[in-house]
Design an enzyme around this catalytic site. Sequence first.
Site, PDB file in Angstrom:
ATOM      1  N   HIS A  53       0.820  -1.210   0.000  1.00 26.18           N
ATOM      2  CA  HIS A  53       0.000   0.000   0.000  1.00 26.18           C
ATOM      3  C   HIS A  53       0.856   1.263   0.000  1.00 26.18           C
ATOM      4  O   HIS A  53       0.505   2.263  -0.621  1.00 26.18           O
ATOM      5  CB  HIS A  53      -0.927  -0.017   1.222  1.00 26.18           C
ATOM      6  CG  HIS A  53      -2.091   0.911   1.120  1.00 26.18           C
ATOM      7  ND1 HIS A  53      -3.133   0.698   0.237  1.00 26.18           N
ATOM      8  CD2 HIS A  53      -2.393   2.051   1.780  1.00 26.18           C
ATOM      9  CE1 HIS A  53      -4.015   1.673   0.371  1.00 26.18           C
ATOM     10  NE2 HIS A  53      -3.592   2.512   1.296  1.00 26.18           N
ATOM     11  N   HIS A  99     -10.547   2.415  -0.747  1.00 24.71           N
ATOM     12  CA  HIS A  99     -10.705   2.047   0.665  1.00 24.71           C
ATOM     13  C   HIS A  99     -11.521   0.760   0.701  1.00 24.71           C
ATOM     14  O   HIS A  99     -12.599   0.692   1.283  1.00 24.71           O
ATOM     15  CB  HIS A  99     -11.374   3.179   1.454  1.00 24.71           C
ATOM     16  CG  HIS A  99     -10.561   3.629   2.626  1.00 24.71           C
ATOM     17  ND1 HIS A  99     -11.091   3.995   3.825  1.00 24.71           N
ATOM     18  CD2 HIS A  99      -9.223   3.739   2.787  1.00 24.71           C
ATOM     19  CE1 HIS A  99     -10.129   4.333   4.675  1.00 24.71           C
ATOM     20  NE2 HIS A  99      -8.982   4.188   4.056  1.00 24.71           N
ATOM     21  N   GLN A 320      -7.806  10.065  11.615  1.00 26.33           N
ATOM     22  CA  GLN A 320      -8.119  10.921  10.467  1.00 26.33           C
ATOM     23  C   GLN A 320      -7.936  12.412  10.771  1.00 26.33           C
ATOM     24  O   GLN A 320      -7.680  12.804  11.901  1.00 26.33           O
ATOM     25  CB  GLN A 320      -9.570  10.667  10.044  1.00 26.33           C
ATOM     26  CG  GLN A 320      -9.800   9.252   9.550  1.00 26.33           C
ATOM     27  CD  GLN A 320      -9.082   8.973   8.255  1.00 26.33           C
ATOM     28  OE1 GLN A 320      -9.447   9.474   7.196  1.00 26.33           O
ATOM     29  NE2 GLN A 320      -8.031   8.172   8.314  1.00 26.33           N
ATOM     30  N   SER A 541      -4.458  -1.068  -5.314  1.00 23.28           N
ATOM     31  CA  SER A 541      -5.076  -1.884  -4.272  1.00 23.28           C
ATOM     32  C   SER A 541      -5.029  -3.337  -4.729  1.00 23.28           C
ATOM     33  O   SER A 541      -5.795  -3.740  -5.608  1.00 23.28           O
ATOM     34  CB  SER A 541      -6.523  -1.445  -4.029  1.00 23.28           C
ATOM     35  OG  SER A 541      -7.158  -2.341  -3.135  1.00 23.28           O
TER      36      SER A 541
END
Length: 739
Positions: A53, A99, A320, A541
């Site tokens: 990632h 995501h 976040q 991904s």
Amino acid sequence: MPNMEPTTKEIKEQKIYQEMGLTDSEYELVCSILGREPNYTETGLFSVMWSEHCSYKNSKPVLRKFPTEGKQVLQGPGEGAGIVDIGDGLGVAFKVESHNHPSYVEPYQGAATGVGGIIRDVFSMGARPIAMLNSLRFGELDTPHAKYLVSEVVAGIAGYGNSIGIPTVGGEIQFDPCYTKNPLVNAMCVGLIEAKDIQKGQAKGIGNPVMYVGAKTGRDGIHGATFASVEFSEEGEQQRSAVQVGDPFMEKLLLEACLDVIRDHSDILVGIQDMGAAGLVSSSSEMASKAGAGLELIMDDVPQRELNMTPYEMLLSESQERMLLCVKKGHVEEIQALFERYGLEAVVIGQVTDDKMYKIIHHGEVVANVPVDALAEDAPVYHKPSKEPARYQAFQEEESFVPVMEDVVGVWKELLAQPTIASKRHIYEQYDYQVRTDTAVVPGSDAAIVRVRGTEKAIAMTTDCNSRYLYLDPKVGGAIAVAEAARNIVCSGGKPLAITDGLNFGNPEKPEIFWEIEKAADGISAACLELDTPVISGNVSLYNETDGTGIYPTPVIGMVGLVEDLAHITTQDFKNSGDVIFLIGETKAEYSGSELQKLQQGKISGRAPELDLTTEKKYQQLLLTAIQEGLVASSHDLAEGGFGVALAEATFKAGLGADVEVPFELNQLFSESQSRFLVSVKPENEAAFAQLMELEKVYRLGVVTEDDTIRVKHKEDQVTAKTTELRSIWQGAIPCLLK
């Protein structure tokens, strides 16, 4: 509370590094780089920074194939987002991000934080986000869990985007069984920037302070980057701690404060970057490495919202709404004062050093000390074995699927009821797509369009990928994904400028999967070169597999185009009865990978539709010229469901009809041949349009009618359908399936 972290000896002997995501050879490489065994914190740093990632260690050899340069490119890959030039000193920043794993485990927060992360990537460049798009993949809507995933993912996207005040203006959704346990949630953000304001994610200038701004750090999302770099399992559903929790109202404050700093304090701002995947360690080490510098961080100064957090937890947390800034010495108070006006913390947590080391200090002790480039740049790169899957040759040799078409209108209705084709209004109505009041073309047409304030220009944007074609032939399917995105931009009156790619694939350690990745990249590259749409940003991904079952290859293409004049904006719907209908492009008996094949055979097989990129480019350029010359009333790309679906969709908005005679047999009504456009022109423009299209495969089909009836003829054969009935099926399918 005593620190119970494993010792270096325990990490090595018990192979704890494997649980953290490092292989034996990678652990040995870390030991070689350091000249010693890494401690627990250092092992954690390498495990996340060397994850796929963060490092792209499996995909780098493939990513190098992409064309990334062009005269329109202001910023290519390597920063938070790519940027293209639209003239007048303005640029458009955009990027797509996935995501996927978090959205299966915790669909609302997984989707919401995906939106938050991509917004931060764009405003970290200095751009004001003006629009969001998404590309979603789910399994069939035949189980309560599938319906739950769709509802929660959409609610998460809407909840975050609506709260922060950025319109969600477009996207696409496809439903196939391979996504049942591997949903894909790809979010794209588009921002507008003055070219003079472009920022870099860098930490340079010895002694310059590094500042942490935004929300406090918690334990959410630790090892999120590693979580996104392994194959999924049923047990993986328990990994909710690797899913972050978002606060869009905090993000709104952070966005405005950061843009204020960039606009009003650019002389003292050295660099800025989002704390995204792998959190603080990723942003800080990347910023130092890009500048050829080192970094010293004092973990005691990191704002924390939980007790007794270890340096390991603070560095790897993916909490976040956090940003990292590097500012010039002597100006910390100015920056703090600005953030305080927004009620945000801005804290110095370290400084730039000249030794190229990444040094972490906690309670006065050095708890990690590693070469910064080793983290950010020197992950091993793997050239994975590649092998053509057995199915590929079988598909090439397979007899072509022949659809059952005794009842053409019945098939038409069935196709319009398929969730991949049916109206997505039930979904996009949950998004506030008019906030900011600049949305010129709302969801439901080929591309979304957002006006550029203070100019006569607009930005066209779309996301596209038909993964079924890639399953049949990843090279052809990859090229088709780019071509279709460009078609959608052109149909809307825009000139395609560049793409961002969200490369979603299965486990790259399987040679057949790596072959798919390579071939898809070849197809994308070929189309980007032909259509002059370089790849300027993106995301990879991999490991989208659960218990050994993987997804179709799904490289989502996000494309942006420039509408030179608001008068050029074009939509897919017919405007007036009496307008003349044309078909650009040739229709062949191509059903493999089509919605019709899936409907009638229950599976996908055969040869992918052909794509001639030279023809594609020629037709796109001709159509764009016709639009710019004011000759076109409506324009629609032929995609899933082919001509029949495109014709029906063109009638729906105004409730008009159509009377057409087609140059192909009626059993080809739902063929998915490529490089085709359905166009309507006013009668007074017919001659000029026909002259422009002379010598090309352009067919005058008939006219738009005032009644709500669609009549399609070929020689002696004719079918008739009611617009209102078709529209009712098309609009009602998804609400019905989601009940």
